[in-house]
Write an enzyme that holds these catalytic residues in place. Structure first.
Site, PDB file in Angstrom:
ATOM      1  N   PHE A 123       0.875  -1.176   0.000  1.00  0.00           N
ATOM      2  CA  PHE A 123       0.000   0.000   0.000  1.00  0.00           C
ATOM      3  C   PHE A 123       0.908   1.222   0.000  1.00  0.00           C
ATOM      4  CE2 PHE A 123      -2.314   3.159   2.640  1.00  0.00           C
ATOM      5  CZ  PHE A 123      -3.595   3.134   2.117  1.00  0.00           C
ATOM      6  N   GLU A 127       5.170   9.432   1.365  1.00  0.00           N
ATOM      7  CA  GLU A 127       6.311   9.887   0.562  1.00  0.00           C
ATOM      8  C   GLU A 127       7.343  10.503   1.498  1.00  0.00           C
ATOM      9  OE1 GLU A 127       5.008  12.390  -2.664  1.00  0.00           O
ATOM     10  OE2 GLU A 127       3.589  10.881  -3.377  1.00  0.00           O
ATOM     11  N   SER A 132       1.978  12.088   7.830  1.00  0.00           N
ATOM     12  CA  SER A 132       0.668  12.379   8.420  1.00  0.00           C
ATOM     13  C   SER A 132      -0.171  13.262   7.489  1.00  0.00           C
ATOM     14  CB  SER A 132       0.854  13.094   9.763  1.00  0.00           C
ATOM     15  OG  SER A 132       1.457  12.228  10.694  1.00  0.00           O
ATOM     16  N   ILE A 338      10.504  -5.353  34.784  1.00  0.00           N
ATOM     17  CA  ILE A 338      10.354  -6.474  35.724  1.00  0.00           C
ATOM     18  C   ILE A 338      11.406  -7.560  35.450  1.00  0.00           C
ATOM     19  CG2 ILE A 338       8.807  -8.379  36.385  1.00  0.00           C
ATOM     20  CD1 ILE A 338       6.476  -6.389  36.160  1.00  0.00           C
ATOM     21  N   GLU A 364       0.256   3.590  10.059  1.00  0.00           N
ATOM     22  CA  GLU A 364      -1.202   3.673   9.805  1.00  0.00           C
ATOM     23  C   GLU A 364      -1.845   4.787  10.634  1.00  0.00           C
ATOM     24  OE1 GLU A 364      -3.326   0.154   8.880  1.00  0.00           O
ATOM     25  OE2 GLU A 364      -1.492  -0.938   8.377  1.00  0.00           O
TER      26      GLU A 364
END
Ligand code: CAA
Length: 382
Positions: A123, A127, A132, A338, A364
């Site tokens: 997909f 660029e 965004s 932990i 995404e």
């Protein structure tokens, strides 16, 4: 309200869990270390219907619903995040858009090969200067007198780009129109004018190959247009809405793997003469990890359920992705803490979960973009 799953949904969850545990998890360290693309495992996922879960059987898919997709994605991501990235691009970003907007011929030609896992899809929206702000793309498709388009430009950060045969590409056909000047095309990477650029050396999901792709006078035929000219941005946004359910599922899977490893560790590892899980500071972390994990899964299932019912789900998908990705990052962070030295060591997969989780807050749509989508939906303001 129904919290149970159908027999079919449980079946695909079971198939995915088996493949994840028997084939994917055992080779995850190798794929992470070498960055080798897991083609053999991807073929197995395809043969078992996991590369086109929501694709109707008539086009080579499993013909299941978005909830089934979430359950399967969580299992594969818990086995190895990189495998689930490849799976999510094939399922969500590639097949979804063609199923919704493609012609019968496009569905037969492009969807079948990807849904069966015989080929890999990609997909191409991003660029180098446009992430965004997707409408800032420069890749140009110029319409010719015979109705074909000549495409020139560069796309970056293309997941599965190095191995993809077919690509859903977004290019500007009318720059004066902004978002309404973008058109979607179906690209065959074996055709002249298509090229691959540098591959990205990544922090995590290292076995999911990522590269730049280039178009130098690539000719798209009129039948290669997906939907109508000028509809590309809406197609991209709709596809990303569905894609975000996949990334939320991936985040749940990574978070679950980090949580389960931690749960075992706190029962075994002793300090000051007792298991570290008996200390209140550890218990608080375990409780918070579990709450965030369950909330993430339920929000993801809600978005998937809405999609399956044909209802609006853009904001719910953004809520699920934002919550699940930030939860995965937080859970992986606590898991490293932990496990302490062992969490920082490559002898255990904990540091890999930490590196893999980060991407879910970025691709995404970054967490900032998810907040923007949610706030716009809530306030009605822009
Ligand atoms: N569904 C359908 N149409 C939508 C839509 C949606 N979810 N969101 C917006 N639109 C439509 C609008 O209605 C509008 O249509 P009109 O022109 O008819 O009014 C048009 O699209 C433009 O919308 P906006 O004005 O809202 O557009 P914007 O420029 O403000 O951008 C945005 C909105 C939400 C910020 C969007 O640009 C966005 O989501 N950006 C993030 C892009 C992104 O997620 N990139 C990820 C790259 S892909 C990737 O990561 C893949 C991978 O490899 C794994």
């Amino acid at each position: 309200m129904e919290f149970g799953f159908s027999e079919e949904q449980l079946m695909i969850q079971d198939v995915a869990r088996r493949i994840a545990q028997e084939k994917i998890a055992p080779s995850a360290e190798h794929h992470d270390r070498t960055g080798e693309f897991p083609l053999e495992n991807i073929r197995v996922l395809g043969e078992n219907g996991l590369m086109g879960i929501e694709v109707p059987e008539a086009y080579g898919g499993a013909g299941m619903d978005p909830v089934a997709y979430v359950l399967a994605m969580v299992e594969i991501a818990a086995g190895d995040a990189a495998h689930s990235t490849i799976m999510s691009v094939n399922n969500s970003l590639f097949c979804n858009g063609i199923l919704t907007h493609g012609s019968e011929e496009q569905k037969q030609t492009y969807v079948r090969a990807i849904a069966e896992g015989a080929e890999i899809g990609a997909f191409a929206l991003t660029e180098p200067q446009s992430g965004s702000d997707a409408t800032a793309m420069r890749c140009r498709a110029v319409r010719q007198d015979d109705g074909s388009y000549v495409i020139n430009g560069k796309k970056s950060w293309i997941t599965s780009g190095p191995v993809a045969k077919y690509i859903v590409l977004f290019a500007m056909t009318d720059p004066d129109k902004g978002a309404r000047g973008i058109t979607a095309f179906l690209v065959d990477a074996t055709r002249e004018g298509f090229g691959r650029g540098k591959t990205e050396p990544k922090l995590g999901i290292r076995a999911s190959a990522t590269c730049e792709i280039e178009f130098n006078d690539y000719v798209a035929r009129p039948e290669d247009v997906l939907g109508q000219e000028g509809e590309g941005f809406k197609i991209a946004m709709g596809v990303l809405d569905a894609g975000r359910i996949g990334i939320a599922s991936q985040a749940v899977g990574i978070g679950r793997a980090a949580y389960e490893a931690t749960l075992s560790y706190v029962k075994e590892r002793k300090a000051f003469g007792q298991p570290i899980g008996t200390f209140q500071m550890t218990q608080a972390k375990i409780a918070d990890m579990k709450c965030k994990l369950d909330a993430s899964l339920l929000l993801t299932l809600r978005a998937a359920w809405l999609k399956g019912q044909g209802k609006k789900f853009s904001a719910e998908a953004a809520i699920a992705k934002l919550t699940a990705s930030e939860a995965a990052m937080w859970i992986a962070h606590q898991a490293v803490q932990i496990h302490a030295g062992m969490g920082y060591s490559k002898e255990m997969p904990i540091e890999r979960y930490f590196r893999d989780a980060k991407i879910t807050e970025i691709y995404e749509g970054t967490s900032e973009i998810q907040r923007l989508v949610i706030a716009r939906s809530e306030t009605g303001l822009r």
